[in-house]
Structures are given as structure tokens and as C-alpha cells.
Design a protein around this motif. Structure first.
Motif, PDB file in Angstrom:
ATOM      1  N   PHE A 186     -11.620   8.716  -3.913  1.00 29.92           N
ATOM      2  CA  PHE A 186     -11.926   7.427  -3.299  1.00 29.92           C
ATOM      3  C   PHE A 186     -11.600   7.383  -1.815  1.00 29.92           C
ATOM      4  CE2 PHE A 186     -12.368   6.207  -7.638  1.00 29.92           C
ATOM      5  CZ  PHE A 186     -13.185   5.089  -7.644  1.00 29.92           C
ATOM      6  N   ASP A 187     -11.219   8.518  -1.249  1.00 34.92           N
ATOM      7  CA  ASP A 187     -10.973   8.591   0.186  1.00 34.92           C
ATOM      8  C   ASP A 187     -11.193  10.028   0.638  1.00 34.92           C
ATOM      9  OD1 ASP A 187      -8.218  10.050   0.187  1.00 34.92           O
ATOM     10  OD2 ASP A 187      -7.923   8.380  -1.201  1.00 34.92           O
ATOM     11  N   LEU A 188     -11.297  10.237   1.940  1.00 31.04           N
ATOM     12  CA  LEU A 188     -11.648  11.552   2.477  1.00 31.04           C
ATOM     13  C   LEU A 188     -10.589  12.615   2.183  1.00 31.04           C
ATOM     14  CD1 LEU A 188     -13.152  10.538   5.958  1.00 31.04           C
ATOM     15  CD2 LEU A 188     -14.307  10.800   3.749  1.00 31.04           C
ATOM     16  N   LEU A 191      -4.302  -3.934  -3.845  1.00 31.56           N
ATOM     17  CA  LEU A 191      -3.595  -2.744  -3.364  1.00 31.56           C
ATOM     18  C   LEU A 191      -2.311  -2.496  -4.143  1.00 31.56           C
ATOM     19  CD1 LEU A 191      -3.221  -0.426  -1.365  1.00 31.56           C
ATOM     20  CD2 LEU A 191      -2.225  -2.067   0.248  1.00 31.56           C
ATOM     21  N   GLU A 192      -1.504  -3.538  -4.322  1.00 33.83           N
ATOM     22  CA  GLU A 192      -0.239  -3.353  -5.026  1.00 33.83           C
ATOM     23  C   GLU A 192      -0.468  -2.962  -6.485  1.00 33.83           C
ATOM     24  OE1 GLU A 192       2.752  -3.205  -3.661  1.00 33.83           O
ATOM     25  OE2 GLU A 192       1.617  -3.398  -1.795  1.00 33.83           O
ATOM     26  N   MET A 193      -1.496  -3.499  -7.103  1.00 29.97           N
ATOM     27  CA  MET A 193      -1.809  -3.144  -8.483  1.00 29.97           C
ATOM     28  C   MET A 193      -2.192  -1.674  -8.587  1.00 29.97           C
ATOM     29  SD  MET A 193      -4.876  -4.524 -10.972  1.00 29.97           S
ATOM     30  CE  MET A 193      -6.118  -3.693  -9.961  1.00 29.97           C
ATOM     31  N   ILE A 194      -3.076  -1.217  -7.686  1.00 32.49           N
ATOM     32  CA  ILE A 194      -3.560   0.163  -7.743  1.00 32.49           C
ATOM     33  C   ILE A 194      -2.430   1.148  -7.433  1.00 32.49           C
ATOM     34  CG2 ILE A 194      -5.171   1.831  -6.740  1.00 32.49           C
ATOM     35  CD1 ILE A 194      -6.468  -0.222  -8.585  1.00 32.49           C
ATOM     36  N   PRO A 198      -4.153   4.933  -2.253  1.00 29.72           N
ATOM     37  CA  PRO A 198      -4.637   3.542  -2.210  1.00 29.72           C
ATOM     38  C   PRO A 198      -4.716   2.930  -0.816  1.00 29.72           C
ATOM     39  CG  PRO A 198      -3.180   3.832  -4.074  1.00 29.72           C
ATOM     40  CD  PRO A 198      -3.111   5.111  -3.282  1.00 29.72           C
ATOM     41  N   GLU A 199      -3.727   3.223   0.026  1.00 30.45           N
ATOM     42  CA  GLU A 199      -3.702   2.623   1.368  1.00 30.45           C
ATOM     43  C   GLU A 199      -4.890   3.060   2.230  1.00 30.45           C
ATOM     44  OE1 GLU A 199       0.575   2.930  -0.026  1.00 30.45           O
ATOM     45  OE2 GLU A 199      -1.242   4.156  -0.110  1.00 30.45           O
ATOM     46  N   LEU A 200      -5.549   4.166   1.853  1.00 34.25           N
ATOM     47  CA  LEU A 200      -6.660   4.675   2.656  1.00 34.25           C
ATOM     48  C   LEU A 200      -8.000   4.051   2.298  1.00 34.25           C
ATOM     49  CD1 LEU A 200      -5.858   8.515   2.850  1.00 34.25           C
ATOM     50  CD2 LEU A 200      -5.297   6.704   4.491  1.00 34.25           C
ATOM     51  N   HIS A 201      -8.070   3.326   1.188  1.00 32.12           N
ATOM     52  CA  HIS A 201      -9.382   2.791   0.816  1.00 32.12           C
ATOM     53  C   HIS A 201      -9.353   1.348   0.298  1.00 32.12           C
ATOM     54  CE1 HIS A 201      -9.371   3.038  -3.717  1.00 32.12           C
ATOM     55  NE2 HIS A 201      -8.318   3.778  -3.447  1.00 32.12           N
ATOM     56  N   ILE A 202      -8.184   0.750   0.211  1.00 31.73           N
ATOM     57  CA  ILE A 202      -8.100  -0.634  -0.275  1.00 31.73           C
ATOM     58  C   ILE A 202      -7.435  -1.509   0.780  1.00 31.73           C
ATOM     59  CG2 ILE A 202      -7.162  -2.169  -2.047  1.00 31.73           C
ATOM     60  CD1 ILE A 202      -7.176   0.185  -3.966  1.00 31.73           C
ATOM     61  N   SER A 203      -8.097  -2.585   1.125  1.00 33.52           N
ATOM     62  CA  SER A 203      -7.535  -3.526   2.092  1.00 33.52           C
ATOM     63  C   SER A 203      -6.323  -4.248   1.496  1.00 33.52           C
ATOM     64  CB  SER A 203      -8.595  -4.560   2.491  1.00 33.52           C
ATOM     65  OG  SER A 203      -7.994  -5.636   3.194  1.00 33.52           O
TER      66      SER A 203
END
Length: 228
Positions: A100-102, A68-71, A43-48
Motif C-alpha cells: 500500500f506504499d512505495l 490511521l490508529e486502527m490500521i 500506515p503513516e505513508l498511505h493513510i491521512s
């Protein structure tokens, strides 16, 4: 492909619980789906950290707050996804998950999925598209709120990086959850098929099955239906 492939989209509806993810696999298999699909990310790589919950998420969780906290609370780990992939093999249903991220693209590559699903939110993420295109896999590309130029550009990036156009299925998709049937806009599939000469499908966020049935009648090769 003699009939439409059916993807049962479980997404994050396991709520971060592996046991519930197994139950979703069982239900997808029982319903006769070809694939059961999840979502894989860090999550930290694709959600602000500044992003707030969407209206439907506030309604469903009955609280406001950080996206972010929810995901983070409902995300499975890579090791859990390996177990989930093995469970799907045991149940004789194809495992599929959207990265959702590289870093998650690399992880899912290691699981040797038959298809790679690109979510509509990444259709303008050129670095992401390049990385997926270089895998030379069969690709399912969701369009969401993309316009014709953005779809054209995405296809160009994928094909110029090694993916054959015949291996790409472009999905008509409305990003409202749930989508009112009047906004399904199924004829968009015909426009996409005519302009780009690609296989088309439908990512169905409506309630009921009518839109999916109509999409198949219009030539959809793949149907993705959300369930929980």
C-alpha cells in the motif's frame, strides 16, 4: 492456466497477531486455495491522520475514531511478514500480499512473490503503478470504483514501464463490504476483456460463493475471496 486460480484474501484479519496469521494460512490451505493474501504497509505513508473509520469499520470495531490508529494496531511488521512467507512455503501454499506504499513494494519484491496485486485504491496512483510496472512481474489489478478511462490509463502505465499485457489480470471489484449480490456486476468483466484484450478475474466481496462460481463460468481466470 487451465483453471481459475483461487486467492484466499486474509487481508488484515490477523488483527496484527502473527499466530492468528498462521491460522489463516492453515485454513486457506485446508480449503484448497492456491494463494493466501495479506496486506503490507507502513500506515503513516498511505493513510491521512485526518481520515476517519468507514461505516463498516465502526460497526465491526464498535467505536469511531481514526483510520490511521486502527490500521497501526492491526499491521504486521516487515520481519513478521518474512516469517509468514516462510510459513506459507512450509505449508505449501503461495504467499501473496498487497503493498500500500512505495517502500512496501520494495520490501515485497525482496520476498520474490509470483504475482503483485495492485489494490483498487491505487489504480490512479501513477507513481505507484510505474514502480510496479518496472518489476515486470505478473500483475493482478483490482478496479474498484475505477471507470474505463482510469483502467485504460493504468494499463498504459504498467505496460509502458515494462510489464507485458499478457501478464496482467484485471479484476472486477465492488468496494462495498459485503457487496449485495445484486451489485456484483459480473458482466463488467466481459466489457473489460473486450475493450482491453486482457485476462479478467473477480474480487468477490459478496457473502456466499455464488458470485465466484458465476464469474468462473463467465471466464474469470482468478478469483479472490475474502475470509476471516
Amino acid at each position: 492456466m487451465n483453471r481459475a486460480l483461487i486467492i484466499a484474501e486474509a487481508g488484515p484479519n490477523h488483527n496484527g497477531k502473527l499466530k492468528l496469521a498462521y491460522e489463516l494460512v492453515d485454513l486457506a490451505k485446508k480449503c484448497g486455495a492456491d494463494f493466501v493474501k495479506f496486506q503490507t504497509s507502513i500506515p503513516e505513508l498511505h493513510i491521512s491522520r485526518f481520515a476517519q473509520k468507514a461505516k463498516y469499520q465502526i460497526k465491526n470495531t464498535r467505536s469511531k475514531g481514526s483510520q490511521l490508529e486502527m490500521i497501526k494496531k492491526i499491521t504486521l511488521s516487515y520481519s513478521q511478514f518474512r516469517l509468514l512467507k516462510n510459513y506459507c512455503k512450509k505449508k505449501n501454499i503461495e504467499f501473496l500480499s498487497t503493498p500500500f506504499d512505495l517502500k512496501s513494494i520494495d520490501f515485497l519484491k525482496s520476498l520474490k512473490m509470483k504475482y503483485f496485486k495492485i489494490p483498487s485504491g491505487e489504480i490512479t496512483n501513477l507513481v505507484y503503478l510505474q514502480k510496479v510496472g518496472m518489476l515486470k512481474k505478473k500483475i493482478i489489478l483490482s478496479t474498484g470504483m475505477a471507470n474505463i478511462k482510469e483502467i485504460r490509463d493504468a494499463l498504459k502505465v504498467l505496460t509502458s514501464n515494462g510489464t507485458k499485457k499478457k501478464n496482467i489480470t484485471v479484476m472486477q471489484c465492488n468496494t462495498e463490504y459485503p457487496t449485495p449480490i445484486k451489485d456484483a456486476n459480473l458482466k463488467a468483466m466481459l466489457t473489460i476483456k473486450k475493450k482491453f484484450r486482457v485476462n479478467v478475474g473477480y474480487s468477490d466481496h459478496t457473502e456466499g460463493i455464488e458470485a465466484s462460481l458465476a464469474a468462473v463460468a463467465l471466464g474469470a481466470k482468478i478469483i479472490e475471496k475474502h475470509f476471516t
